[in-house]
Design a protein around this motif. Structure first.
Motif, PDB file in Angstrom:
ATOM      1  N   MET A 247      -8.000   2.664  18.439  1.00 52.27           N
ATOM      2  CA  MET A 247      -7.895   1.983  16.829  1.00 52.27           C
ATOM      3  C   MET A 247      -8.517   2.969  16.336  1.00 52.27           C
ATOM      4  SD  MET A 247      -6.724   0.306  15.595  1.00 52.27           S
ATOM      5  CE  MET A 247      -5.123  -1.033  16.627  1.00 52.27           C
ATOM      6  N   ARG A 248     -10.219   2.847  16.178  1.00 46.25           N
ATOM      7  CA  ARG A 248     -10.845   3.276  15.165  1.00 46.25           C
ATOM      8  C   ARG A 248     -10.388   4.478  14.425  1.00 46.25           C
ATOM      9  NH1 ARG A 248     -15.770   0.695  14.815  1.00 46.25           N
ATOM     10  NH2 ARG A 248     -16.173   0.544  17.125  1.00 46.25           N
ATOM     11  N   CYS A 249      -9.875   5.606  15.273  1.00 47.16           N
ATOM     12  CA  CYS A 249      -9.136   6.747  15.236  1.00 47.16           C
ATOM     13  C   CYS A 249      -7.634   6.282  14.505  1.00 47.16           C
ATOM     14  CB  CYS A 249      -9.051   7.622  16.675  1.00 47.16           C
ATOM     15  SG  CYS A 249      -7.759   9.058  16.207  1.00 47.16           S
ATOM     16  N   LEU A 250      -7.146   5.344  14.815  1.00 47.89           N
ATOM     17  CA  LEU A 250      -5.839   5.375  14.804  1.00 47.89           C
ATOM     18  C   LEU A 250      -5.848   5.124  13.437  1.00 47.89           C
ATOM     19  CD1 LEU A 250      -3.038   3.139  15.928  1.00 47.89           C
ATOM     20  CD2 LEU A 250      -3.580   2.958  13.644  1.00 47.89           C
ATOM     21  N   LEU A 251      -6.853   4.308  13.005  1.00 52.67           N
ATOM     22  CA  LEU A 251      -7.410   3.722  11.637  1.00 52.67           C
ATOM     23  C   LEU A 251      -7.442   4.807  10.541  1.00 52.67           C
ATOM     24  CD1 LEU A 251      -8.743   0.014  12.716  1.00 52.67           C
ATOM     25  CD2 LEU A 251      -6.218   0.589  10.911  1.00 52.67           C
ATOM     26  N   ASP A 252      -8.215   5.613  11.087  1.00 57.28           N
ATOM     27  CA  ASP A 252      -8.997   6.663   9.988  1.00 57.28           C
ATOM     28  C   ASP A 252      -7.449   7.232  10.198  1.00 57.28           C
ATOM     29  OD1 ASP A 252     -11.512   7.504   9.249  1.00 57.28           O
ATOM     30  OD2 ASP A 252     -10.933   9.038  10.075  1.00 57.28           O
ATOM     31  N   LEU A 253      -6.878   7.448  10.763  1.00 56.49           N
ATOM     32  CA  LEU A 253      -5.892   8.993  10.176  1.00 56.49           C
ATOM     33  C   LEU A 253      -4.756   8.155   9.662  1.00 56.49           C
ATOM     34  CD1 LEU A 253      -4.764  10.307  13.588  1.00 56.49           C
ATOM     35  CD2 LEU A 253      -6.296  11.196  11.746  1.00 56.49           C
ATOM     36  N   SER A 254      -4.624   6.538   9.573  1.00 52.54           N
ATOM     37  CA  SER A 254      -3.432   5.805   9.120  1.00 52.54           C
ATOM     38  C   SER A 254      -3.551   5.490   7.323  1.00 52.54           C
ATOM     39  CB  SER A 254      -3.120   4.428   8.952  1.00 52.54           C
ATOM     40  OG  SER A 254      -3.295   3.635   8.651  1.00 52.54           O
ATOM     41  N   ARG A 255      -5.705   5.736   7.202  1.00 51.85           N
ATOM     42  CA  ARG A 255      -5.997   5.476   5.590  1.00 51.85           C
ATOM     43  C   ARG A 255      -5.939   6.366   5.475  1.00 51.85           C
ATOM     44  NH1 ARG A 255     -10.511   7.553   5.246  1.00 51.85           N
ATOM     45  NH2 ARG A 255     -11.834   7.238   2.788  1.00 51.85           N
ATOM     46  N   GLN A 256      -6.473   8.321   5.699  1.00 42.99           N
ATOM     47  CA  GLN A 256      -5.913   9.170   4.837  1.00 42.99           C
ATOM     48  C   GLN A 256      -4.231   9.636   4.942  1.00 42.99           C
ATOM     49  OE1 GLN A 256      -7.277  12.467   7.660  1.00 42.99           O
ATOM     50  NE2 GLN A 256      -9.538  11.222   8.076  1.00 42.99           N
ATOM     51  N   ARG A 257      -3.366   8.353   5.785  1.00 37.34           N
ATOM     52  CA  ARG A 257      -2.347   8.991   5.364  1.00 37.34           C
ATOM     53  C   ARG A 257      -1.819   8.055   4.365  1.00 37.34           C
ATOM     54  NH1 ARG A 257       1.735   6.100   8.678  1.00 37.34           N
ATOM     55  NH2 ARG A 257       0.753   5.790   9.547  1.00 37.34           N
ATOM     56  N   VAL A 258      -2.417   6.950   3.507  1.00 37.66           N
ATOM     57  CA  VAL A 258      -1.697   6.279   3.285  1.00 37.66           C
ATOM     58  C   VAL A 258      -2.732   6.783   2.305  1.00 37.66           C
ATOM     59  CG1 VAL A 258      -2.187   3.509   1.696  1.00 37.66           C
ATOM     60  CG2 VAL A 258      -1.012   4.139   4.175  1.00 37.66           C
ATOM     61  N   LEU A 259      -4.224   7.042   1.614  1.00 38.56           N
ATOM     62  CA  LEU A 259      -4.684   7.561   0.882  1.00 38.56           C
ATOM     63  C   LEU A 259      -3.719   9.284  -0.154  1.00 38.56           C
ATOM     64  CD1 LEU A 259      -7.957   6.428   1.237  1.00 38.56           C
ATOM     65  CD2 LEU A 259      -6.846   6.412  -0.285  1.00 38.56           C
ATOM     66  N   ALA A 260      -3.582   9.384   0.583  1.00 40.22           N
ATOM     67  CA  ALA A 260      -3.035  11.088   0.586  1.00 40.22           C
ATOM     68  C   ALA A 260      -1.360  10.327  -0.212  1.00 40.22           C
ATOM     69  CB  ALA A 260      -2.350  11.561   1.250  1.00 40.22           C
ATOM     70  N   ALA A 261      -1.097   9.600   0.297  1.00 37.69           N
ATOM     71  CA  ALA A 261       0.891   8.581  -0.264  1.00 37.69           C
ATOM     72  C   ALA A 261       0.728   8.956  -1.638  1.00 37.69           C
ATOM     73  CB  ALA A 261       1.205   8.038   0.395  1.00 37.69           C
ATOM     74  N   VAL A 262      -0.779   7.698  -1.794  1.00 35.09           N
ATOM     75  CA  VAL A 262      -0.866   7.261  -3.282  1.00 35.09           C
ATOM     76  C   VAL A 262      -1.115   8.253  -4.369  1.00 35.09           C
ATOM     77  CG1 VAL A 262      -2.229   6.465  -4.522  1.00 35.09           C
ATOM     78  CG2 VAL A 262      -1.940   4.943  -2.088  1.00 35.09           C
ATOM     79  N   ALA A 263      -2.239   9.124  -4.068  1.00 27.10           N
ATOM     80  CA  ALA A 263      -2.670  10.368  -4.488  1.00 27.10           C
ATOM     81  C   ALA A 263      -1.155  11.129  -4.998  1.00 27.10           C
ATOM     82  CB  ALA A 263      -3.518  11.158  -4.179  1.00 27.10           C
ATOM     83  N   HIS A 264      -0.100  11.285  -4.200  1.00 31.93           N
ATOM     84  CA  HIS A 264       0.810  12.037  -4.782  1.00 31.93           C
ATOM     85  C   HIS A 264       1.803  11.582  -4.839  1.00 31.93           C
ATOM     86  CE1 HIS A 264       5.214  12.910  -3.372  1.00 31.93           C
ATOM     87  NE2 HIS A 264       4.556  14.475  -3.111  1.00 31.93           N
ATOM     88  N   HIS A 265       2.300   9.699  -4.908  1.00 30.13           N
ATOM     89  CA  HIS A 265       3.020   8.791  -6.024  1.00 30.13           C
ATOM     90  C   HIS A 265       2.436   9.182  -7.224  1.00 30.13           C
ATOM     91  CE1 HIS A 265       3.938   5.189  -8.069  1.00 30.13           C
ATOM     92  NE2 HIS A 265       5.479   5.715  -7.573  1.00 30.13           N
ATOM     93  N   ARG A 266       0.981   9.210  -7.260  1.00 32.54           N
ATOM     94  CA  ARG A 266      -0.005   8.362  -8.777  1.00 32.54           C
ATOM     95  C   ARG A 266       0.229  10.258  -9.739  1.00 32.54           C
ATOM     96  NH1 ARG A 266      -5.941   6.532  -8.838  1.00 32.54           N
ATOM     97  NH2 ARG A 266      -4.479   4.999  -9.174  1.00 32.54           N
ATOM     98  N   GLU A 267       0.040  12.026  -8.979  1.00 34.73           N
ATOM     99  CA  GLU A 267       0.513  12.550  -9.670  1.00 34.73           C
ATOM    100  C   GLU A 267       1.897  12.734 -10.373  1.00 34.73           C
ATOM    101  OE1 GLU A 267       0.301  16.507  -6.654  1.00 34.73           O
ATOM    102  OE2 GLU A 267      -1.081  14.972  -7.114  1.00 34.73           O
ATOM    103  N   ARG A 268       2.920  12.683  -9.287  1.00 32.02           N
ATOM    104  CA  ARG A 268       4.240  12.406 -10.230  1.00 32.02           C
ATOM    105  C   ARG A 268       4.141  11.007 -10.030  1.00 32.02           C
ATOM    106  NH1 ARG A 268       7.779  11.083  -6.810  1.00 32.02           N
ATOM    107  NH2 ARG A 268       9.676  12.506  -6.740  1.00 32.02           N
ATOM    108  N   GLY A 269       5.038  10.785 -11.477  1.00 31.03           N
ATOM    109  CA  GLY A 269       5.067   9.460 -11.764  1.00 31.03           C
ATOM    110  C   GLY A 269       4.026   8.982 -12.964  1.00 31.03           C
ATOM    111  N   ARG A 270       3.884   8.318 -14.332  1.00 29.29           N
ATOM    112  CA  ARG A 270       3.015   8.586 -15.163  1.00 29.29           C
ATOM    113  C   ARG A 270       1.569   7.383 -14.021  1.00 29.29           C
ATOM    114  NH1 ARG A 270       5.221   5.377 -14.031  1.00 29.29           N
ATOM    115  NH2 ARG A 270       7.090   3.765 -15.451  1.00 29.29           N
ATOM    116  N   GLY A 271       2.208   6.510 -14.528  1.00 28.05           N
ATOM    117  CA  GLY A 271       1.238   5.570 -13.755  1.00 28.05           C
ATOM    118  C   GLY A 271       1.351   5.054 -11.968  1.00 28.05           C
ATOM    119  N   TRP A 272       1.018   3.526 -12.506  1.00 32.45           N
ATOM    120  CA  TRP A 272       1.799   2.280 -11.421  1.00 32.45           C
ATOM    121  C   TRP A 272       2.316   1.736 -12.257  1.00 32.45           C
ATOM    122  CZ3 TRP A 272       0.236   3.839  -7.110  1.00 32.45           C
ATOM    123  CH2 TRP A 272      -0.649   4.797  -7.122  1.00 32.45           C
ATOM    124  N   ARG A 273       3.800   1.309 -11.632  1.00 31.83           N
ATOM    125  CA  ARG A 273       4.942   0.862 -12.421  1.00 31.83           C
ATOM    126  C   ARG A 273       4.716   0.796 -13.881  1.00 31.83           C
ATOM    127  NH1 ARG A 273       4.305  -5.160 -11.043  1.00 31.83           N
ATOM    128  NH2 ARG A 273       6.587  -5.188 -12.388  1.00 31.83           N
TER     129      ARG A 273
END
Lengths: 273, 273
Positions: A247-273
């Motif tokens: 589970m520790r491993c799973l969470l670490d991967l999940s965290r990276q995935r989410v942060l990557a998605a956030v970063a990806h979304h941040r650079e295209r699309g000028r901000g939040w909402r």
DNA sequence: TTTCTTCTTATGGTATGATGATAAGATTGT
DNA sequence: ACAATCTTATCATCATACCATAAGAAGAAA
């Protein structure tokens, strides 16, 4: 004493000018987040957002009830319900003769879904995601250990079924996210520790809220099932330590995935909402 | 649809028969927990207790607002505020036209101080203490690690001061318990993770409530300072792993101490409250 | 001047009664 | 039997009023 809003003119006129009509039916009159059903909930959201955004600082007094009524164009009952709601979230404290004051940050119930989503909408912050995963890394591996060691066979069956649901919904992104939550929650429920369930539920809601902020669930990249399968098999085998580590491993991967998605979304699309 | 209470006669007449007087001043008319200031809070407590005690099961409908008014002899405003309060704690969900239903246990906010104390008073259960310590063992060692590794010097100073407070109050039992909480909270605050602070605050309140249940703080046996000193020195030395281990040890001792006090209290004095 | 007492006011808590909207259930016509 | 309509139960909101009391102001006594 901080006072905001130009005296007299409502900042947000929720109810419009007409005064003596039932209000629920006028939902269509304001587009502002019409998914929220009641007016008191909307007032709570507006005031709550102003608090978490720092417009009212800890120790400040909110305007008195009568002023809030004017500002939002609603009756005192409605304002009172909203205020009570915020007090229950420990954002404010209301005392007779002394008014309504904003509590220090340390008192806020940050696990409350509303508070979280208000914070995210006031200012989206990767920090909040990081904090969430820090909490998950504290609880979920331990929950996994307990589920493996002391879960009943019914608990294990339910976990297995949730995993199967996940697999079957793998291609439908939005459903998969929900199924993934259910998998985690089933593990947490197997601990039979009510507090874990409460915290897990709050975290789940929080993650959902943050996903809906980025408007995309994990950026469409398909989920790698292997870590989940590792967790599942360890639990079913009742190998506590292995389940915990998986589970520790799973969470670490999940965290990276989410942060990557956030970063990806941040650079295209000028901000939040 | 479950309906309780003999129709007509209030189960708990909070307000008495006289109808048209302000109610706050009549606090003296009912001895029932006069420490709670407002009537709506009292109504919330009574209904909440009936829910957590299982009198209303998940999915059951509560009596409608008008019936609750009658049962408790208060006005609809008061009942509504109480109901809103319980809804904020996720004990119930209220929907127009469908009434007020009890939510499943998994939804309850068990970290809420009121919910916890209602549960304790409905049926004191060592299990709740165990669950609390399980939670603490999950996140406080980690908080300790983070405080040691990434806390600022101001954070560390504050932790040191809280420890000093503890030492100076060692002989006054009730104060010492408070000081101990503050020591833990200072460590948690040093993580700068708001969620940790929220959970820590809830746990603190929960422990306090459970202490007040046993009517004695840790059975008067003086606290052994050594484990606290170990935690403090590890944090100040910025040795994360050592701090984490020291906290784990401290919590285990604390748990044993509390459970011993509970057992001690249980055998003399035939029950709880 | 200082301190104590008394009065006024600001503010939230509660009560009461009325209206609106609508989901669910009951009724009725086909 | 089934579908359309009507009724009812129930919460959401509003408006107004009164009460109790903490805080602050004003005045009186030392």
């Amino acid at each position: 004493m901080l006072r905001i809003g130009l005296a007299g003119q409502p900042l947000f006129d929720l109810a419009g000018a007409a005064s003596t009509m039932g209000a629920l039916g006028k939902r269509h009159m304001f587009e502002r987040d019409s998914t929220i059903s009641t007016m008191s909930a909307q007032v709570a959201r507006i005031i709550g957002t102003r608090i978490v955004s720092g417009e009212f600082g800890p120790g400040d007094s909110l305007p008195i009830e009568a002023e809030l009524c004017q500002e939002y164009g609603v009756s005192r009952s409605t304002v009172r319900e909203a205020v009570k709601n915020l007090a229950a979230k420990r954002l404010i404290e209301v005392a007779p003769k002394v008014g309504t004051r904003v509590l220090p940050f340390a008192d806020w119930n940050l696990l409350d879904p509303d508070v979280l989503s208000w914070r995210l909408s006031a200012q989206f912050d990767e920090r909040i995601i990081e904090d969430l995963y820090e909490v998950r890394q504290c609880f979920e591996p331990r929950a996994c250990y307990l589920a493996a060691r002391s879960g009943t066979t019914e608990d294990h069956d339910r976990i297995r079924r949730r995993y199967a649901d996940m697999v079957s919904m793998l291609d439908q992104a939005p459903l998969a996210a929900g199924a993934e939550s259910e998998f985690h929650l089933a593990i947490i429920a197997a601990t039979h520790n009510g507090l874990f369930v409460t915290i897990g539920g709050a975290v789940k809601t929080a993650l959902k809220a943050s996903f809906s902020m980025t408007q995309k669930d994990a950026s469409g990249t398909p989920i790698d099932l292997a870590p989940y399968e590792a967790v599942l098999s360890a639990i079913l085998a009742r190998e506590g330590e292995r389940a915990e580590a998986a589970m520790r491993c799973l969470l670490d991967l999940s965290r990276q995935r989410v942060l990557a998605a956030v970063a990806h979304h941040r650079e295209r699309g000028r901000g939040w909402r």
